[in-house]
Motif scaffolding. Structure first.
Motif, short mmCIF file in Angstrom:
data_model
loop_
_atom_site.label_atom_id
_atom_site.label_comp_id
_atom_site.label_asym_id
_atom_site.label_seq_id
_atom_site.Cartn_x
_atom_site.Cartn_y
_atom_site.Cartn_z
N ASP A 72 0.72 -1.13 0.05
CA ASP A 72 0.04 -0.18 -0.06
C ASP A 72 0.86 1.24 -0.02
OD1 ASP A 72 -2.34 -1.69 -0.11
OD2 ASP A 72 -2.75 -1.40 2.04
N SER A 73 1.93 1.17 0.99
CA SER A 73 2.90 2.29 0.92
C SER A 73 3.41 2.71 -0.60
CB SER A 73 3.75 2.22 1.91
OG SER A 73 4.80 3.46 1.86
N LEU A 74 3.89 1.46 -1.30
CA LEU A 74 4.52 1.52 -2.29
C LEU A 74 3.68 2.27 -3.42
CD1 LEU A 74 6.66 -1.44 -2.55
CD2 LEU A 74 7.57 0.91 -2.22
N ILE A 75 2.32 1.93 -3.41
CA ILE A 75 1.38 2.02 -4.42
C ILE A 75 0.96 3.66 -4.35
CG2 ILE A 75 -1.13 2.15 -4.88
CD1 ILE A 75 -0.86 -0.99 -4.29
N ASP A 76 0.96 4.10 -3.10
CA ASP A 76 0.68 5.47 -2.51
C ASP A 76 2.13 6.27 -3.09
OD1 ASP A 76 -1.59 5.10 -1.42
OD2 ASP A 76 -0.70 5.07 0.60
N LYS A 77 3.26 5.63 -3.09
CA LYS A 77 4.27 6.55 -3.49
C LYS A 77 4.08 6.58 -5.01
CE LYS A 77 7.53 5.66 0.25
NZ LYS A 77 8.72 4.91 0.68
N LEU A 78 4.01 5.74 -5.76
CA LEU A 78 3.94 5.35 -7.18
C LEU A 78 2.89 6.54 -7.86
CD1 LEU A 78 4.96 4.34 -9.69
CD2 LEU A 78 3.17 2.29 -9.36
N SER A 79 1.55 6.29 -7.14
CA SER A 79 0.63 7.38 -7.31
C SER A 79 0.89 8.78 -7.36
CB SER A 79 -0.79 7.01 -6.34
OG SER A 79 -1.16 5.75 -6.72
N GLN A 80 1.78 9.09 -6.25
CA GLN A 80 2.02 10.60 -5.90
C GLN A 80 2.87 10.89 -7.13
OE1 GLN A 80 3.90 10.65 -2.05
NE2 GLN A 80 1.79 10.55 -1.09
#
Length: 84
Positions: A72-80
Motif C-alpha cells: 500500500d505504501s509503495l502504491i501510494d508513492k507511485l501514485s504520487q
C-alpha cells in the motif's frame, strides 16, 4: 498417531487431496511433538501440535499484514509520482 480415525464429509475433487495432506501433516507434527518432548499421550501431543500450528498461522497472518502495508505504501508513492 496410533489410531485411525474415520470422518465422513462432503468433500470432493481436489479438496479431498488437500484434506488428506492436511491430516498427514498434522499426524507428522504430532509424532514430532512426541519425539521432541517427554509427551507420549496422543491428546497432549495433539494439543501441542495444534498450538504450534496456531502460532505458525498467526505469524503468517502478521507477515501478510506487514507486506500489505508495504505494498500500500509503495502504491501510494507511485501514485504520487505519477500525478506530478
Amino acid at each position: 498417531m496410533s489410531k485411525l480415525i474415520v470422518y465422513s464429509c462432503n468433500v470432493g475433487g481436489d479438496h479431498i487431496h488437500a484434506l488428506v495432506a492436511a491430516a498427514q501433516n498434522l499426524n507428522d507434527l504430532v509424532e514430532q511433538m512426541k519425539q521432541r518432548s517427554s509427551v507420549r499421550n496422543d491428546q497432549k501431543a495433539l494439543l501441542m501440535a495444534a498450538l504450534h500450528l496456531s502460532h505458525e498461522l498467526l505469524e503468517v497472518k502478521s507477515q501478510q499484514a506487514e507486506q500489505e502495508q508495504q505494498h500500500d505504501s509503495l502504491i501510494d508513492k507511485l501514485s504520487q509520482h505519477l500525478s506530478i
